[in-house]
Design a protein around this motif. Structure first.
Motif, short mmCIF file in Angstrom:
data_model
loop_
_atom_site.label_atom_id
_atom_site.label_comp_id
_atom_site.label_asym_id
_atom_site.label_seq_id
_atom_site.Cartn_x
_atom_site.Cartn_y
_atom_site.Cartn_z
N GLU A 124 -11.53 47.36 31.36
CA GLU A 124 -10.96 48.30 32.33
C GLU A 124 -12.05 49.17 32.94
O GLU A 124 -12.01 49.46 34.14
N MET A 125 -13.03 49.57 32.15
CA MET A 125 -14.15 50.37 32.67
C MET A 125 -14.98 49.55 33.65
O MET A 125 -15.39 50.04 34.70
N MET A 126 -15.20 48.27 33.33
CA MET A 126 -15.96 47.39 34.22
C MET A 126 -15.22 47.23 35.55
O MET A 126 -15.82 47.31 36.62
N LEU A 127 -13.91 47.03 35.50
CA LEU A 127 -13.13 46.88 36.73
C LEU A 127 -13.13 48.16 37.54
O LEU A 127 -13.19 48.12 38.77
N GLU A 128 -13.09 49.30 36.86
CA GLU A 128 -13.14 50.58 37.57
C GLU A 128 -14.48 50.76 38.28
O GLU A 128 -14.53 51.16 39.44
N ARG A 129 -15.58 50.41 37.60
CA ARG A 129 -16.91 50.50 38.23
C ARG A 129 -17.00 49.54 39.41
O ARG A 129 -17.58 49.86 40.45
N GLN A 130 -16.41 48.36 39.25
CA GLN A 130 -16.42 47.37 40.34
C GLN A 130 -15.66 47.91 41.55
O GLN A 130 -16.15 47.81 42.68
N ARG A 131 -14.48 48.50 41.32
CA ARG A 131 -13.70 49.07 42.44
C ARG A 131 -14.48 50.19 43.12
O ARG A 131 -14.48 50.30 44.35
N GLU A 132 -15.14 51.04 42.33
CA GLU A 132 -15.93 52.12 42.91
C GLU A 132 -17.08 51.57 43.75
O GLU A 132 -17.36 52.07 44.83
N GLY A 133 -17.74 50.52 43.25
CA GLY A 133 -18.84 49.90 43.99
C GLY A 133 -18.37 49.30 45.30
O GLY A 133 -19.04 49.43 46.33
N ILE A 134 -17.21 48.65 45.27
CA ILE A 134 -16.66 48.05 46.49
C ILE A 134 -16.29 49.14 47.50
O ILE A 134 -16.58 49.02 48.69
#
Length: 194
Positions: A124-134
């Motif tokens: 979930e943390m990885m997905l959150e970082r990915q969304r922030e990066g996008i």
């Protein structure tokens, strides 16, 4: 009752072949009599996992290399474990914090629960970082997203369909998903009848 060790390994479609081969090697080294391997994302239908779960019998142990190769969340993991329990089948994880954990013991179940929670948190943390990066890339005008490969191959898919090829054959020939082929065919049929 002593049963067989049955291995299951999975790599997502974006991962290297080497990851799947490493799982095969580890499962075979652990003594698995039969090993099921598949290339599928954690969120897609995993037909080979279903086959492995159907195959195991009372007394057997399903062996995996890591939790994230089997389950997409803690709840999903425990659904699988409950199904295995109902059949009298154990679950063994070869690499859980450097240890091998088996659900046939209370300690093994506790450790599995803790590590499954950590794995889900990490994902979930990885997905959150990915969304922030996008979001940041979009704001800077640098994000274009993934190219729609299936739509780009729609003409070829329809041509192959007209030649009598099955959706499975079309998907394999064009390197797209079978569901995409069905959508292309359905969309063309709806356009033709409109």
């Amino acid at each position: 009752m002593s049963g067989a060790l049955i291995g299951y390994g999975r790599s997502s479609t974006t991962e290297q072949e080497a990851g799947l081969e490493a799982q095969r090697r580890d499962l075979t080294a652990a003594g698995c009599a039969k090993v099921y391997l598949e290339r599928a994302s954690a969120v897609s239908e995993r037909a080979v996992l279903r086959q492995a779960l159907d195959y195991v019998r009372e007394g057997d142990t399903l062996v995996i290399t890591k939790i994230d190769r089997l389950a997409r969340s803690t709840i999903n993991l425990w659904d699988i474990v409950r199904g295995l329990d109902a059949k009298g089948v154990g679950l063994r994880v070869l690499n859980l914090g450097g240890e091998t954990v088996d659900t046939r013991s209370a300690t093994g179940r506790l450790i599995l629960t803790i590590f499954a929670g950590f794995a889900q948190f990490e994902r979930e943390m990885m997905l959150e970082r990915q969304r922030e990066g996008i979001a940041k890339a979009k704001a800077e005008g640098k994000y274009t997203g993934r190219k729609p490969t299936a739509r780009a191959k729609a003409t070829d898919a329809l041509k192959l369909h007209a030649e009598g090829k099955t959706p499975t054959e079309i998907a394999k020939a064009l390197g797209i998903g079978r569901a995409s082929v069905y959508r292309i065919i359905q969309g063309a049929a709806e356009t033709a009848t409109a």
